[in-house]
Enzyme design. Structure first.
Site, PDB file in Angstrom:
ATOM      1  N   HIS A 180      16.033  -7.374 -26.831  1.00  0.00           N
ATOM      2  CA  HIS A 180      14.810  -6.975 -27.248  1.00  0.00           C
ATOM      3  C   HIS A 180      14.245  -7.351 -28.877  1.00  0.00           C
ATOM      4  CE1 HIS A 180      14.973  -2.954 -28.598  1.00  0.00           C
ATOM      5  NE2 HIS A 180      15.108  -3.006 -29.250  1.00  0.00           N
ATOM      6  N   GLU A 181      15.954  -8.333 -29.561  1.00  0.00           N
ATOM      7  CA  GLU A 181      15.225  -8.409 -30.752  1.00  0.00           C
ATOM      8  C   GLU A 181      14.352  -9.004 -31.107  1.00  0.00           C
ATOM      9  OE1 GLU A 181      16.094  -6.512 -33.020  1.00  0.00           O
ATOM     10  OE2 GLU A 181      17.688  -5.643 -32.048  1.00  0.00           O
ATOM     11  N   HIS A 193      10.256  -7.544 -30.466  1.00  0.00           N
ATOM     12  CA  HIS A 193      10.106  -7.411 -32.372  1.00  0.00           C
ATOM     13  C   HIS A 193       9.295  -8.983 -32.424  1.00  0.00           C
ATOM     14  CE1 HIS A 193      11.810  -3.196 -31.530  1.00  0.00           C
ATOM     15  NE2 HIS A 193      12.462  -3.704 -31.524  1.00  0.00           N
TER      16      HIS A 193
END
Length: 464
Positions: free
Chosen positions: A22-23, A26
């Site tokens: 997920h990170e 980003h």
């Protein structure tokens, strides 16, 4: 008893993989647009480990509280009082990027979780596996399945004319069509033991009446064909009668109250017929004969001890007609994986909507304890089962993060949508108030999830 360290490790690996992916979404999109990333953190709170990398000396940290993570980017709004950003660095600040770029950076996290699910399904479909066909057993009396005329040995070929090949396909297709049936019925095309095709119309109104609380297949009275499986304990639920009596995974059931047990289904019938009764159970463990006192809990007049056989043992005992090896080519697997990810996303969104509207019980929300329980169970079943569970949780994480709740990714995307319409950023005061509302909603959801976890533990029915 459950192997707590193993379950905990399975949960940490699963959660760590989801957070990193997920990170990373980003991070990689921020870097692509030239935004300076100050920190990539796995977890929150006290820093346990730190390493700097890259020309920007981005901090990679591992923190004490592992329930999440974050990517900290250069942002003028987050500069401490008395400090400033060098003029040459200002173009790399997140807040100076266009709405489109900021939206892409924020959306990249959830989208990476969806991509992870797709990737897992794609690899599993290409690898292939031997699994069970959707063969039904004798239905429970006075249930929709019984009324529909389902018979022992019926092999499901399609659900509402949508073909199914495996038991897992049947699970998801039935749940998906039942959630859309609005209290009506679902048509199952089956092949009987006599190899004749028939259609069984099963009413799903009880699911709506129950708020989908509990096992939907039990509510409908659907049971699956049970081959004569060796009576070896494969899964034992925590705090269940079986666990409390001292039974362990791998125990061979020899007899109950002096009556010899030849296969697992005989043991199940003894348990189901003896709610609240003391049963002297003889087992073999590592070549030694042991005796245990079992008292099945009473669940609506049916005995239950929280013990099951492993999927591997079931698959070994299943006749050839009930087994199928499924494998797809590279490109065919792409389409299959996309469909699988899409179907599970739509079903999850539908159930979330029904929870909000009150059509589905809030008791279906699960917290970290239940997720850890399932992580351990699926890991003990094999890598394929564990990866499928990881993909499912990854989809759920993506969808939850895309919800328009302030403090979540979806909340930021909502702010950017408002900014696009009004032509200027939303005020800091509006964002602050939104964060307060978002935190309140988030803590409320977490409270429900934790409460449900505790309730499941106290009643001894986490997992299956």
């Amino acid at each position: 008893m459950l192997d707590l360290p193993f379950y905990l490790l399975a949960f940490i690996v699963l959660l760590g993989a989801l957070v990193v992916v997920h990170e990373f979404g980003h991070f990689i999109v921020a870097r692509y647009f030239g935004v300076k990333v100050l920190r990539f953190s796995i977890g929150f709170g006290k820093i346990l480990w730190l390493k700097r990398f890259g020309k920007d000396q981005t901090e990679l940290t591992l923190c004490a509280l592992p329930l999440g993570g974050y990517v900290q980017m250069l942002d003028e709004r987050e500069v401490k009082e008395g400090e400033s950003i060098p003029p040459e660095e200002l173009p790399r600040s997140f807040n100076r990027q266009s709405v489109g770029r900021r939206s892409a950076i924020v959306a990249a996290g959830p989208l990476m979780n969806l991509f992870l699910a797709f990737l897992v399904y794609w690899l599993l479909f290409m690898a292939g596996s031997e699994t069970l066909r959707p063969v039904l057993g004798e239905p429970l009396p006075d249930t929709p399945a019984f009324t529909a005329g389902i018979q022992n040995g019926d092999m499901v070929l399609s659900v509402n004319d949508e073909p199914v090949t495996t038991l897992e396909d049947f699970h998801w297709r039935l749940l998906r069509h039942a959630s859309r049936a609005a209290g009506k019925s679902v048509a199952l095309t089956v092949e009987t033991m006599a190899e004749e095709r028939e259609v069984r119309h099963i009413s799903v109104s009880r699911l709506a009446e129950s708020g989908w609380e509990g096992n939907p297949f039990q509510i409908l009275g659907i049971r699956f064909f049970q081959p004569q499986v060796v009576p070896i304990a494969g899964v034992i639920e925590e705090n269940s009668p079986a666990a409390n009596a001292g039974l362990r995974t791998g125990d061979m059931i020899l007899s109950v109250d002096g009556q010899t047990i030849r296969h697992f289904e005989e043991f199940v019938e003894h348990i189901r017929a003896s709610p609240g009764k003391l049963l002297l159970t003889e087992v073999e463990r590592s070549g030694e004969t042991l005796f245990f006192q079992l008292v099945p809990e009473n669940r609506d007049g049916i005995g239950r001890i929280g013990l099951g056989v492993s999927r591997d043992e079931v698959e070994k005992a299943a006749p050839a007609r009930f087994r199928v090896f499924v494998r797809y080519g590279v490109f065919e697997a792409v389409g299959k994986a996309m469909r699988e990810t899409w179907d599970k996303s739509i079903f999850s969104l539908s159930m979330m909507g029904k929870i909000v509207l009150g059509e589905v019980s809030w008791k279906n929300l699960s917290g970290p304890v239940t997720i850890a329980d399932y992580a351990g169970k699926t890991a003990s079943m094999g890598l394929g089962s564990y990866l499928k569970f990881l993909a499912l949780v990854s989809i759920s994480l993506a969808l939850i993060n895309l919800m328009p709740i302030p403090v979540l990714d979806g909340g930021h995307l909502m702010y950017y949508a408002i900014e696009t319409v009004k032509g200027s950023p939303v005020s800091e005061n509006f964002i602050m108030r939104g964060q307060q509302v978002g935190m309140a909603l988030l803590f409320t959801l977490m409270g429900f999830a934790f409460f449900n976890d505790i309730t499941r533990i106290l009643h001894g029915f986490t997992g299956n």
